[in-house]
Design a protein around this motif. Structure first.
Motif, PDB file in Angstrom:
ATOM      1  N   ARG A   1      41.303  42.206  41.413  1.00  0.00           N
ATOM      2  CA  ARG A   1      41.528  42.903  40.141  1.00  0.00           C
ATOM      3  C   ARG A   1      40.211  43.249  39.458  1.00  0.00           C
ATOM      4  NH1 ARG A   1      46.050  39.927  37.060  1.00  0.00           N
ATOM      5  NH2 ARG A   1      47.151  40.734  38.878  1.00  0.00           N
TER       6      ARG A   1
ATOM      7  N   ASP B   1      38.407  46.025  41.279  1.00  0.00           N
ATOM      8  CA  ASP B   1      39.044  47.309  40.987  1.00  0.00           C
ATOM      9  C   ASP B   1      38.640  47.815  39.605  1.00  0.00           C
ATOM     10  OD1 ASP B   1      40.308  47.304  43.437  1.00  0.00           O
ATOM     11  OD2 ASP B   1      42.249  46.626  42.655  1.00  0.00           O
ATOM     12  N   ILE B   2      38.592  46.909  38.628  1.00  0.00           N
ATOM     13  CA  ILE B   2      38.201  47.308  37.271  1.00  0.00           C
ATOM     14  C   ILE B   2      36.757  47.794  37.262  1.00  0.00           C
ATOM     15  CG2 ILE B   2      37.693  46.410  34.957  1.00  0.00           C
ATOM     16  CD1 ILE B   2      40.164  44.600  35.254  1.00  0.00           C
TER      17      ILE B   2
ATOM     18  N   SER C   1      36.561  51.221  39.037  1.00  0.00           N
ATOM     19  CA  SER C   1      37.192  52.314  38.285  1.00  0.00           C
ATOM     20  C   SER C   1      36.275  52.801  37.172  1.00  0.00           C
ATOM     21  CB  SER C   1      38.543  51.866  37.714  1.00  0.00           C
ATOM     22  OG  SER C   1      38.375  50.856  36.727  1.00  0.00           O
ATOM     23  N   GLY C   2      35.565  51.870  36.527  1.00  0.00           N
ATOM     24  CA  GLY C   2      34.612  52.271  35.497  1.00  0.00           C
ATOM     25  C   GLY C   2      33.442  53.040  36.071  1.00  0.00           C
TER      26      GLY C   2
ATOM     27  N   LYS D   1      33.446  54.895  38.737  1.00  0.00           N
ATOM     28  CA  LYS D   1      33.913  56.242  39.085  1.00  0.00           C
ATOM     29  C   LYS D   1      34.068  57.137  37.860  1.00  0.00           C
ATOM     30  CE  LYS D   1      36.302  54.725  43.274  1.00  0.00           C
ATOM     31  NZ  LYS D   1      37.613  54.464  43.919  1.00  0.00           N
ATOM     32  N   MET D   2      34.295  56.515  36.688  1.00  0.00           N
ATOM     33  CA  MET D   2      34.456  57.287  35.454  1.00  0.00           C
ATOM     34  C   MET D   2      33.116  57.633  34.803  1.00  0.00           C
ATOM     35  SD  MET D   2      37.664  57.878  34.747  1.00  0.00           S
ATOM     36  CE  MET D   2      37.627  58.156  32.977  1.00  0.00           C
TER      37      MET D   2
ATOM     38  N   TYR E   1      35.740  51.362  27.623  1.00  0.00           N
ATOM     39  CA  TYR E   1      36.649  51.455  28.772  1.00  0.00           C
ATOM     40  C   TYR E   1      36.885  50.072  29.371  1.00  0.00           C
ATOM     41  CZ  TYR E   1      38.429  52.527  33.417  1.00  0.00           C
ATOM     42  OH  TYR E   1      39.196  52.548  34.561  1.00  0.00           O
ATOM     43  N   TYR E   2      35.798  49.346  29.654  1.00  0.00           N
ATOM     44  CA  TYR E   2      35.956  48.020  30.248  1.00  0.00           C
ATOM     45  C   TYR E   2      36.666  47.060  29.288  1.00  0.00           C
ATOM     46  CZ  TYR E   2      33.142  48.948  34.422  1.00  0.00           C
ATOM     47  OH  TYR E   2      32.696  49.427  35.636  1.00  0.00           O
TER      48      TYR E   2
ATOM     49  N   GLU F   1      40.361  47.745  29.552  1.00  0.00           N
ATOM     50  CA  GLU F   1      40.909  47.282  30.829  1.00  0.00           C
ATOM     51  C   GLU F   1      41.087  45.763  30.847  1.00  0.00           C
ATOM     52  OE1 GLU F   1      41.837  49.132  33.753  1.00  0.00           O
ATOM     53  OE2 GLU F   1      41.856  50.637  32.154  1.00  0.00           O
TER      54      GLU F   1
END
Length: 262
Positions: free
Chosen positions: A134, A137-138, A141-142, A144-145, A158-159, A162
């Motif tokens: 998890r 993934d978090i 994902s950040g 990639k953003m 963002y983090y 999440e």
């Protein structure tokens, strides 16, 4: 008000890429030799030796290579004095332990790298593995953003969202999700800009050490995880340095019984 930082050079990107790759190779080599009963200091010595063979002999942080074995040791990162406690010659690696390794290499020309991984030794519970997956993934994902974000505050927000959605508590004594990768003297805190909810610095044309980490309670158990990678953000792109985007971290390490000191 937005603060501006000088753009990083191509030489800085290439040097940080080398440092991150060396950390990746050194850690994977040592994990292949991991034994139950090894101490945090044993692990640190093995990683340091492998890095020296790869040409990395200097470090920018007070704790060159941090090793924390067990959930309780990981949570020490919420205390101001945690740096003085790692790595320990007394704390050993046992079955089911999450182990956190954080490497702070420094190149001959003064550039910094930062590479961190959490893995589980001979896991006996699924909840710790779920937490590792998890958090990775978090983090990813950040990353990639990042090309679509403007400032460090955007990434911190963002983090933060999440982690709150996953009911994960942030683990960082300074309350941040990472920092820019500087250069120069060891532990030059004045040269670092943090990714937190108080700082607004453009992400573009910088190298960032992105390291969200946290803990979560499952019944009476506490599970933990933290990863760090260096990311170069350019126009419309975010590149993980060191080739670390090409293969998944070793979330599981199968260790044999410790036969003799390293």
């Amino acid at each position: 008000m937005t603060k501006e930082l000088p753009s990083v050079s191509q030489e800085a990107v290439e040097t940080t890429d080398f440092l991150q790759h060396a950390c990746n190779v050194a850690l994977h080599t040592v994990l292949g030799e991991l034994r139950l009963g090894m101490s945090e200091a044993d692990l640190e010595a093995g990683i340091r030796s492998e890095l020296a063979q790869l040409g990395v002999v200097d470090y920018w942080y007070d704790v060159p290579i941090m090793v924390l074995a067990g959930s309780g040791r990981f949570l020490d990162m919420t205390n101001d004095d945690y740096e003085s406690k790692s790595p320990s010659t007394d704390v050993q690696v046992h079955t089911g332990d999450p182990v956190f390794v954080d490497i702070h290499p420094r190149s001959e020309n003064g550039r910094w790298g930062n590479y961190a991984r959490t893995f589980v030794v001979n896991p006996t519970q699924n909840d710790q593995l779920l937490m590792l997956g998890r958090m990775r993934d978090i983090q990813m994902s950040g990353i990639k953003m990042m090309p679509h974000m403007k400032t460090t505050l955007d990434l911190a927000n963002y983090y933060g969202r999440e982690l709150r959605q996953m009911q994960i508590e942030l683990v960082d004594v300074r309350g941040n999700f990472g920092h820019n990768m500087g250069s120069g003297e060891k532990k030059a805190f004045t040269g670092r800009t943090f990714i937190d909810d108080e700082t607004m610095v453009p992400l573009v044309d910088q190298i960032w050490g992105v390291e969200p980490g946290g803990f979560k309670t499952f019944g009476s158990r506490i599970v933990v995880a933290r990863f760090e990678d260096c990311v170069h953000v350019a126009n419309h792109s975010a590149l993980m340095l060191g080739g670390t985007e090409q293969f998944n971290p070793n979330l599981i390490v199968n260790a044999k019984r410790h036969s003799k000191p390293r």
